[in-house]
Motif scaffolding. Sequence first.
Motif, mmCIF file in Angstrom:
data_model
loop_
_atom_site.group_PDB
_atom_site.id
_atom_site.type_symbol
_atom_site.label_atom_id
_atom_site.label_comp_id
_atom_site.label_asym_id
_atom_site.label_seq_id
_atom_site.Cartn_x
_atom_site.Cartn_y
_atom_site.Cartn_z
ATOM 1 N N VAL A 184 47.514 40.506 28.358
ATOM 2 C CA VAL A 184 46.798 40.771 29.611
ATOM 3 C C VAL A 184 45.297 40.893 29.361
ATOM 4 O O VAL A 184 44.479 40.573 30.225
ATOM 5 C CB VAL A 184 47.355 42.052 30.275
ATOM 6 C CG1 VAL A 184 46.447 42.536 31.394
ATOM 7 C CG2 VAL A 184 48.759 41.799 30.811
ATOM 8 N N ARG A 217 43.942 40.970 35.804
ATOM 9 C CA ARG A 217 44.662 41.738 34.795
ATOM 10 C C ARG A 217 45.634 42.734 35.422
ATOM 11 O O ARG A 217 46.747 42.926 34.928
ATOM 12 C CB ARG A 217 43.672 42.454 33.873
ATOM 13 C CG ARG A 217 42.912 41.522 32.947
ATOM 14 C CD ARG A 217 42.117 42.297 31.899
ATOM 15 N NE ARG A 217 41.506 41.400 30.924
ATOM 16 C CZ ARG A 217 40.261 40.933 31.020
ATOM 17 N NH1 ARG A 217 39.507 41.298 32.061
ATOM 18 N NH2 ARG A 217 39.773 40.123 30.110
ATOM 19 N N CYS A 261 48.904 41.010 36.425
ATOM 20 C CA CYS A 261 49.728 40.666 35.260
ATOM 21 C C CYS A 261 50.369 41.921 34.659
ATOM 22 O O CYS A 261 51.550 41.919 34.284
ATOM 23 C CB CYS A 261 48.879 39.959 34.205
ATOM 24 S SG CYS A 261 48.314 38.305 34.664
#
Length: 572
Positions: free
Chosen positions: A179, A188, A191
């Motif tokens: 990530v 980020r 994810c």
Amino acid sequence: MPGYALILALVVAGPLLCPGYLLLRDAVSTPRSYLSDGALGLTAAPRATPQDFAVALASGVLDGGVVVKTLLIVGLWLAGWGAAHLVATTLPVAGMAGQFVATTLAIWNPYVAERLLQGHWSLLVGYGVLPWVATSVLTLRSTNSAGWSGLFGLAFWIAMAGLTPTGLLLAATVAVVCVAAPGSGWPRWRCAAATFATAAISALPWLTAAALGASLTPHTSANTVGVAAFAPRAEPGLGTLASLASLGGIWNGEAVPSSRTTLFAVASAALLLGVVALGLPTVTRRPRAVPLLVLAACAVLVPAVLATGPGLGMLRAVTDLAPGFGVLRDGQKWVALAMPGYTLSAAGAVVTPRRWLRPAVTALTCCLTLIVALPDLAWGVWGRVEPVRYPPGWAAVAAVINAHPGTVAVLPAGTMRRFSWAGPAPVLDPLPRWVRADVLTTGDLVISGVTVIGEGDHARAVQELLLAGSDPSSLAAAGVAWLVVESDSPGDMGLAARTLDELPPVYRDQHLAAYRIGGESSDIAPNRRRATVAAHLAWLALLLLSGAGMAACRVRRHINQGEDTPLGGAAD
């Protein structure tokens, strides 16, 4: 590339293509297994969940030995193919030549050899999934076009690694680290949220079993002894750090290929690390690969530090405070986290010297170097990993118990067995995975003459009754319905002959004897069992649905690509 990976996987695990069952140290496969409370993790520490659940379901359709052997080979195949796929998406400059080197390193290394010899087949499935997890997250981070396909892929690979708790922790760690990679795709936080959500569902089987199962008593002395016993081990000529850096150093000195038990281990480590180091300058210039390189360094350094005096002391304190952290005791297994970074560096080895050597020549040299560094990994670690055949009495005893299921006690005392028909290595008792009933086991392990106490206090109490030659009525009062004597395995029988003299055998041959005790088992509450089964089904649903979604997205993508190509021909 999947073809080359499959060839390597079969060269390593070739003996398992023969008829028989994988029965080696921690690896146990039987023709059939069942959804007993033990398989669900309710009567013992849930270390093998949802693995036992999955094998129990699959063995209702396919022979359990075939299931386990197939999963092991698939795990190795995925490791090699996944490494090539990771290189193709993260280091495309390495080309096919680099993918060949990455595939070779992912399959042909001491970690694979030592975990094979230890019987950790399900851990190797999780190991094989790691490069796929890395690729999934890096793809999501790099482009918005991945969409549902990328999400389904991430969920599927994490759920597949969740076959065992350690595999899930390894996969989740790789995903979280990736990530951090730069990219203009998914943010980020998205994810990370997808990773944690998927990991949480995959962890439900063992988290639920731990919360609702039988109370397990942690033993402080066992934690202290176990931390030292399971610490990484320095191989000949290498310190602990170099052993771990070269993907070796398992705690069990007997589960090591012969080439790593001599000073050849120095050459083996130098060759493997040389290939990795050659490509390191190329890979460090790729920002997307840097998180995996950092993870690889941590995967080596942290277990090495924890194997020192102060590190062991800290680990003892942590496991005493929270026994669940006992999963950290076997430090060498976490070296698997180095594999994705190592394979990228190995692929980069064909790029670094390309001014002087053609990539194909470098790739061939590197592949041969990795194989020469561990020549005895071939053919089941030189024939030490091969299937066995059970004597017919095992099926007969299982049938007798399954006709009237009830808690089973086993003699001789101990968790491990040495059967004349199963080779020289010790093995876990197969009986718990072959009957519908729960089989009492203490979980005690003897390592280098030191006993690491397990959590099975009830089993230990029954074992003491047996060794003292107690009356069968005492065993019945303790909830024992059956007593099985595995006479083909050496071990402590104590005064159990007194007990056996009072019992007519229901079945007896030269290997086994079964006696009916008639005690009533104290069953797990039905609501707890239902909740645990539901948690396992949630994991299975995630695995199947995400796999189907990933496959559907790929089929749709191929169809769309075909429609965009004039007359179905090749695109320009």
